[in-house]
Write a protein that holds these residues in place. Structure first.
Motif, PDB file in Angstrom:
ATOM      1  N   LEU A   1       1.754 -13.226  -2.742  1.00 34.28           N
ATOM      2  CA  LEU A   1       1.842 -11.858  -2.418  1.00 34.28           C
ATOM      3  C   LEU A   1       2.870 -11.737  -1.265  1.00 34.28           C
ATOM      4  O   LEU A   1       3.675 -10.631  -1.027  1.00 34.28           O
ATOM      5  CB  LEU A   1       0.710 -11.519  -1.922  1.00 34.28           C
ATOM      6  CG  LEU A   1       0.432  -9.902  -1.310  1.00 34.28           C
ATOM      7  CD1 LEU A   1       0.680  -9.008  -2.498  1.00 34.28           C
ATOM      8  CD2 LEU A   1      -1.097  -9.503  -0.780  1.00 34.28           C
ATOM      9  N   GLY A   2       2.893 -12.725  -0.184  1.00 36.74           N
ATOM     10  CA  GLY A   2       3.827 -12.514   1.097  1.00 36.74           C
ATOM     11  C   GLY A   2       5.254 -12.463   0.338  1.00 36.74           C
ATOM     12  O   GLY A   2       6.029 -11.857   1.020  1.00 36.74           O
TER      13      GLY A   2
ATOM     14  N   GLN B   1      -1.422 -13.838  10.050  1.00 40.31           N
ATOM     15  CA  GLN B   1      -1.924 -12.642   9.114  1.00 40.31           C
ATOM     16  C   GLN B   1      -3.059 -13.362   8.053  1.00 40.31           C
ATOM     17  O   GLN B   1      -4.175 -12.783   7.780  1.00 40.31           O
ATOM     18  CB  GLN B   1      -1.012 -12.253   8.487  1.00 40.31           C
ATOM     19  CG  GLN B   1      -1.629 -10.872   7.561  1.00 40.31           C
ATOM     20  CD  GLN B   1      -0.547 -10.490   6.532  1.00 40.31           C
ATOM     21  OE1 GLN B   1       0.480 -10.972   6.290  1.00 40.31           O
ATOM     22  NE2 GLN B   1      -0.816  -9.439   5.812  1.00 40.31           N
TER      23      GLN B   1
ATOM     24  N   MET C   1      -4.168  -7.156  -0.989  1.00 35.21           N
ATOM     25  CA  MET C   1      -4.692  -8.405  -0.514  1.00 35.21           C
ATOM     26  C   MET C   1      -6.020  -8.720  -0.820  1.00 35.21           C
ATOM     27  O   MET C   1      -6.219  -9.805  -1.327  1.00 35.21           O
ATOM     28  CB  MET C   1      -4.638  -8.193   1.142  1.00 35.21           C
ATOM     29  CG  MET C   1      -4.922  -9.510   1.936  1.00 35.21           C
ATOM     30  SD  MET C   1      -5.257  -9.254   3.683  1.00 35.21           S
ATOM     31  CE  MET C   1      -3.573  -9.065   3.907  1.00 35.21           C
TER      32      MET C   1
ATOM     33  N   TYR D   1      -0.744  -7.103  12.309  1.00 34.48           N
ATOM     34  CA  TYR D   1       0.247  -8.046  11.871  1.00 34.48           C
ATOM     35  C   TYR D   1       1.571  -7.427  12.171  1.00 34.48           C
ATOM     36  O   TYR D   1       2.281  -7.989  12.698  1.00 34.48           O
ATOM     37  CB  TYR D   1       0.163  -8.449  10.387  1.00 34.48           C
ATOM     38  CG  TYR D   1       1.530  -8.906   9.986  1.00 34.48           C
ATOM     39  CD1 TYR D   1       1.958 -10.556  10.035  1.00 34.48           C
ATOM     40  CD2 TYR D   1       2.346  -8.366   9.114  1.00 34.48           C
ATOM     41  CE1 TYR D   1       2.927 -11.007   9.425  1.00 34.48           C
ATOM     42  CE2 TYR D   1       3.497  -8.816   8.457  1.00 34.48           C
ATOM     43  CZ  TYR D   1       3.609 -10.165   8.710  1.00 34.48           C
ATOM     44  OH  TYR D   1       4.980 -10.816   8.330  1.00 34.48           O
TER      45      TYR D   1
ATOM     46  N   SER E   1      -7.774  -4.525   4.876  1.00 32.45           N
ATOM     47  CA  SER E   1      -6.379  -4.802   4.759  1.00 32.45           C
ATOM     48  C   SER E   1      -5.478  -4.281   5.407  1.00 32.45           C
ATOM     49  O   SER E   1      -4.552  -4.947   6.124  1.00 32.45           O
ATOM     50  CB  SER E   1      -6.087  -5.001   3.072  1.00 32.45           C
ATOM     51  OG  SER E   1      -7.031  -5.807   2.462  1.00 32.45           O
TER      52      SER E   1
ATOM     53  N   THR F   1       5.911  -9.031  -1.063  1.00 33.29           N
ATOM     54  CA  THR F   1       5.956  -8.157  -0.211  1.00 33.29           C
ATOM     55  C   THR F   1       7.308  -8.376   0.669  1.00 33.29           C
ATOM     56  O   THR F   1       7.926  -7.356   1.127  1.00 33.29           O
ATOM     57  CB  THR F   1       4.902  -8.185   0.867  1.00 33.29           C
ATOM     58  OG1 THR F   1       3.613  -7.944  -0.031  1.00 33.29           O
ATOM     59  CG2 THR F   1       4.928  -7.298   2.011  1.00 33.29           C
TER      60      THR F   1
ATOM     61  N   GLN G   1       0.414  -4.648   0.658  1.00 31.69           N
ATOM     62  CA  GLN G   1      -0.542  -5.262   1.398  1.00 31.69           C
ATOM     63  C   GLN G   1      -2.135  -4.771   1.149  1.00 31.69           C
ATOM     64  O   GLN G   1      -2.936  -5.512   0.975  1.00 31.69           O
ATOM     65  CB  GLN G   1      -0.288  -5.752   2.964  1.00 31.69           C
ATOM     66  CG  GLN G   1       1.102  -6.640   2.886  1.00 31.69           C
ATOM     67  CD  GLN G   1       0.279  -8.211   2.669  1.00 31.69           C
ATOM     68  OE1 GLN G   1      -0.680  -8.523   2.972  1.00 31.69           O
ATOM     69  NE2 GLN G   1       1.261  -8.803   2.109  1.00 31.69           N
ATOM     70  N   THR G   2      -2.026  -3.392   1.505  1.00 27.77           N
ATOM     71  CA  THR G   2      -3.175  -2.615   1.453  1.00 27.77           C
ATOM     72  C   THR G   2      -3.910  -2.730  -0.015  1.00 27.77           C
ATOM     73  O   THR G   2      -5.034  -2.923  -0.159  1.00 27.77           O
ATOM     74  CB  THR G   2      -3.128  -1.301   1.950  1.00 27.77           C
ATOM     75  OG1 THR G   2      -2.544  -1.238   3.200  1.00 27.77           O
ATOM     76  CG2 THR G   2      -4.527  -0.585   2.016  1.00 27.77           C
TER      77      THR G   2
ATOM     78  N   PHE H   1      -1.744 -15.894  -1.293  1.00 26.92           N
ATOM     79  CA  PHE H   1      -1.155 -15.272   0.003  1.00 26.92           C
ATOM     80  C   PHE H   1       0.243 -15.373  -0.134  1.00 26.92           C
ATOM     81  O   PHE H   1       0.936 -14.562   0.187  1.00 26.92           O
ATOM     82  CB  PHE H   1      -1.915 -15.890   1.050  1.00 26.92           C
ATOM     83  CG  PHE H   1      -1.493 -15.346   2.319  1.00 26.92           C
ATOM     84  CD1 PHE H   1      -2.024 -13.958   2.707  1.00 26.92           C
ATOM     85  CD2 PHE H   1      -0.462 -15.727   3.190  1.00 26.92           C
ATOM     86  CE1 PHE H   1      -1.672 -13.474   3.896  1.00 26.92           C
ATOM     87  CE2 PHE H   1      -0.136 -15.168   4.417  1.00 26.92           C
ATOM     88  CZ  PHE H   1      -0.440 -13.994   4.737  1.00 26.92           C
TER      89      PHE H   1
ATOM     90  N   TYR I   1      -2.957  -5.755   8.245  1.00 24.63           N
ATOM     91  CA  TYR I   1      -1.735  -5.697   8.169  1.00 24.63           C
ATOM     92  C   TYR I   1      -1.148  -4.763   9.334  1.00 24.63           C
ATOM     93  O   TYR I   1       0.007  -5.041   9.938  1.00 24.63           O
ATOM     94  CB  TYR I   1      -1.353  -5.184   6.702  1.00 24.63           C
ATOM     95  CG  TYR I   1       0.175  -5.254   6.676  1.00 24.63           C
ATOM     96  CD1 TYR I   1       0.583  -6.597   6.227  1.00 24.63           C
ATOM     97  CD2 TYR I   1       1.170  -4.482   6.812  1.00 24.63           C
ATOM     98  CE1 TYR I   1       1.866  -7.182   5.990  1.00 24.63           C
ATOM     99  CE2 TYR I   1       2.430  -4.834   6.386  1.00 24.63           C
ATOM    100  CZ  TYR I   1       3.061  -6.222   6.059  1.00 24.63           C
ATOM    101  OH  TYR I   1       4.078  -6.427   5.666  1.00 24.63           O
TER     102      TYR I   1
ATOM    103  N   ALA J   1       6.048  -2.343   2.638  1.00 23.76           N
ATOM    104  CA  ALA J   1       5.003  -3.553   2.820  1.00 23.76           C
ATOM    105  C   ALA J   1       3.549  -3.238   3.051  1.00 23.76           C
ATOM    106  O   ALA J   1       2.791  -3.971   2.594  1.00 23.76           O
ATOM    107  CB  ALA J   1       5.672  -4.640   3.994  1.00 23.76           C
TER     108      ALA J   1
END
Length: 124
Positions: free
Chosen positions: A10-11, A107, A50, A74, A67, A14, A46-47, A7, A71, A42
């Protein structure tokens, strides 16, 4: 590798993509308009990434929808905090980083609860 580490990775990816978009567009547009464009970058990342990357779940329409919903929530919190950060006088370039520190943990917890399948953790 744990889902928390994935996570964070990926964060970070992103954040780099969306923050770069934000900084570039900030040269020609207002902070909030630049933010909304960076958000689209982003949101897409994320979609798509994730469920399979972070939570080892199949990328299905259902998981992509989850996802996307996570998001979107978020992002709503992020937008409100972004507005507040700018009103508090946090510099335009630093405001998104300040907000990430507050919104990202929320998130992750929602994603872990809603997407992650605990059966994936059982070693056979």
């Amino acid at each position: 590798m744990s889902s928390l580490v994935k996570f964070a990775g990926l964060g970070a990816l992103t954040t780099c993509a969306s923050y770069s978009t934000y900084l570039i567009l900030l040269q020609i547009w207002s902070p909030m308009l630049s933010y909304w464009c960076a958000l689209a970058v982003a949101l897409t990342m994320q979609t798509v990434m994730m469920a399979p990357f972070v939570f080892r779940a199949k990328l299905s329409l259902q998981n992509a929808g989850k996802s996307l919903t996570i998001y979107a929530g978020y992002s709503s919190i992020f937008a409100a905090l972004m507005w507040l950060a700018l009103k508090l006088g946090i510099p335009d370039a630093w405001a998104p980083l300040f907000v990430i520190a507050i919104a990202a943990p929320l998130q992750f917890l929602v994603g872990k609860k809603w997407i992650h399948n605990p059966v994936d953790d059982i070693k056979t």
